[in-house]
Design a protein around this motif. Sequence first.
Motif, short mmCIF file in Angstrom:
data_model
loop_
_atom_site.label_atom_id
_atom_site.label_comp_id
_atom_site.label_asym_id
_atom_site.label_seq_id
_atom_site.Cartn_x
_atom_site.Cartn_y
_atom_site.Cartn_z
N LYS A 240 0.93 12.61 -8.41
CA LYS A 240 0.29 13.58 -7.54
C LYS A 240 0.21 14.97 -8.17
CE LYS A 240 1.60 11.00 -3.47
NZ LYS A 240 2.03 9.83 -4.19
N ARG A 241 0.61 15.06 -9.42
CA ARG A 241 0.50 16.35 -10.12
C ARG A 241 -0.97 16.72 -10.23
NH1 ARG A 241 3.48 15.80 -15.62
NH2 ARG A 241 2.09 17.54 -15.91
N THR A 242 -1.29 17.96 -9.99
CA THR A 242 -2.69 18.38 -10.03
C THR A 242 -3.09 18.94 -11.39
OG1 THR A 242 -2.07 20.54 -9.14
CG2 THR A 242 -2.77 18.86 -7.57
N ASP A 243 -2.15 19.02 -12.31
CA ASP A 243 -2.49 19.51 -13.64
C ASP A 243 -2.48 18.36 -14.64
OD1 ASP A 243 0.27 19.22 -13.31
OD2 ASP A 243 0.68 20.54 -15.00
N GLY A 244 -3.34 18.43 -15.59
CA GLY A 244 -3.36 17.41 -16.63
C GLY A 244 -4.14 16.17 -16.26
N LYS B 163 0.83 -1.21 0.00
CA LYS B 163 0.00 0.00 0.00
C LYS B 163 0.87 1.25 0.00
CE LYS B 163 -1.46 1.70 3.72
NZ LYS B 163 -1.77 2.72 4.64
N ASP B 164 1.87 1.27 0.85
CA ASP B 164 2.75 2.44 0.94
C ASP B 164 3.51 2.68 -0.37
OD1 ASP B 164 1.95 2.75 3.59
OD2 ASP B 164 3.60 1.50 4.33
N ALA B 165 3.97 1.59 -0.98
CA ALA B 165 4.70 1.72 -2.25
C ALA B 165 3.79 2.24 -3.36
CB ALA B 165 5.30 0.37 -2.64
N LEU B 166 2.56 1.74 -3.41
CA LEU B 166 1.64 2.19 -4.45
C LEU B 166 1.29 3.66 -4.29
CD1 LEU B 166 -0.78 -0.84 -4.79
CD2 LEU B 166 0.91 -0.05 -6.44
N GLY C 294 -3.46 11.12 -10.25
CA GLY C 294 -4.07 9.95 -9.64
C GLY C 294 -3.75 8.64 -10.34
N SER C 295 -3.05 8.69 -11.44
CA SER C 295 -2.72 7.46 -12.17
C SER C 295 -1.31 7.00 -11.80
CB SER C 295 -2.81 7.70 -13.67
OG SER C 295 -1.81 8.60 -14.10
N TRP C 296 -0.92 5.88 -12.36
CA TRP C 296 0.43 5.35 -12.17
C TRP C 296 1.12 5.26 -13.52
CZ3 TRP C 296 -3.47 3.89 -8.91
CH2 TRP C 296 -3.18 3.90 -7.54
N GLU C 297 2.43 5.47 -13.51
CA GLU C 297 3.21 5.32 -14.73
C GLU C 297 3.23 3.86 -15.14
OE1 GLU C 297 4.49 7.76 -16.52
OE2 GLU C 297 3.81 9.24 -15.08
N PRO C 298 3.08 3.57 -16.42
CA PRO C 298 3.11 2.18 -16.89
C PRO C 298 4.56 1.69 -17.01
CG PRO C 298 2.61 3.67 -18.68
CD PRO C 298 2.70 4.51 -17.45
N LEU C 299 5.06 1.06 -15.96
CA LEU C 299 6.48 0.69 -15.92
C LEU C 299 6.74 -0.81 -15.92
CD1 LEU C 299 7.60 3.28 -13.22
CD2 LEU C 299 7.81 3.46 -15.70
N ASP C 300 5.72 -1.64 -15.81
CA ASP C 300 5.98 -3.08 -15.74
C ASP C 300 6.09 -3.70 -17.13
OD1 ASP C 300 3.40 -3.25 -16.63
OD2 ASP C 300 2.57 -4.02 -14.77
N ARG C 301 6.31 -4.99 -17.19
CA ARG C 301 6.56 -5.63 -18.48
C ARG C 301 5.32 -5.75 -19.36
NH1 ARG C 301 7.74 -11.91 -16.89
NH2 ARG C 301 5.93 -12.19 -15.58
N TRP C 302 4.13 -5.54 -18.81
CA TRP C 302 2.91 -5.59 -19.61
C TRP C 302 2.49 -4.21 -20.11
CZ3 TRP C 302 3.39 -8.31 -14.99
CH2 TRP C 302 3.50 -9.68 -15.15
N SER C 303 3.19 -3.19 -19.71
CA SER C 303 2.82 -1.82 -20.06
C SER C 303 2.77 -1.52 -21.55
CB SER C 303 3.76 -0.84 -19.37
OG SER C 303 3.56 -0.90 -17.99
#
Length: 64
Positions: free
Chosen positions: A13-17, A4-7, A21-30
């Motif tokens: 947390k950028r408030t523009d654009g 939970k803490d890692a996620l 609230g999303s996460w960067e697609p960094l895993d192998r399925w991205s």
Amino acid sequence: MKMKDALIKNQNKRTDGDKWGSWEPLDRWSPKGGRVYATAINCLTLEVYYRYASDFGGRKTDEK
């Protein structure tokens, strides 16, 4: 560090654009799923954490 803490730490947390609230697609399925996939998987992971909080040693949602 707990999952939970890692996620939450890695959530945008950028408030523009539209990335807020999303996460960067960094895993192998991205390459196939992209930002939508990464955000959906991470939201589902957090849902499990909160749904079964008492099983994982966390606080129940109805407690204060």
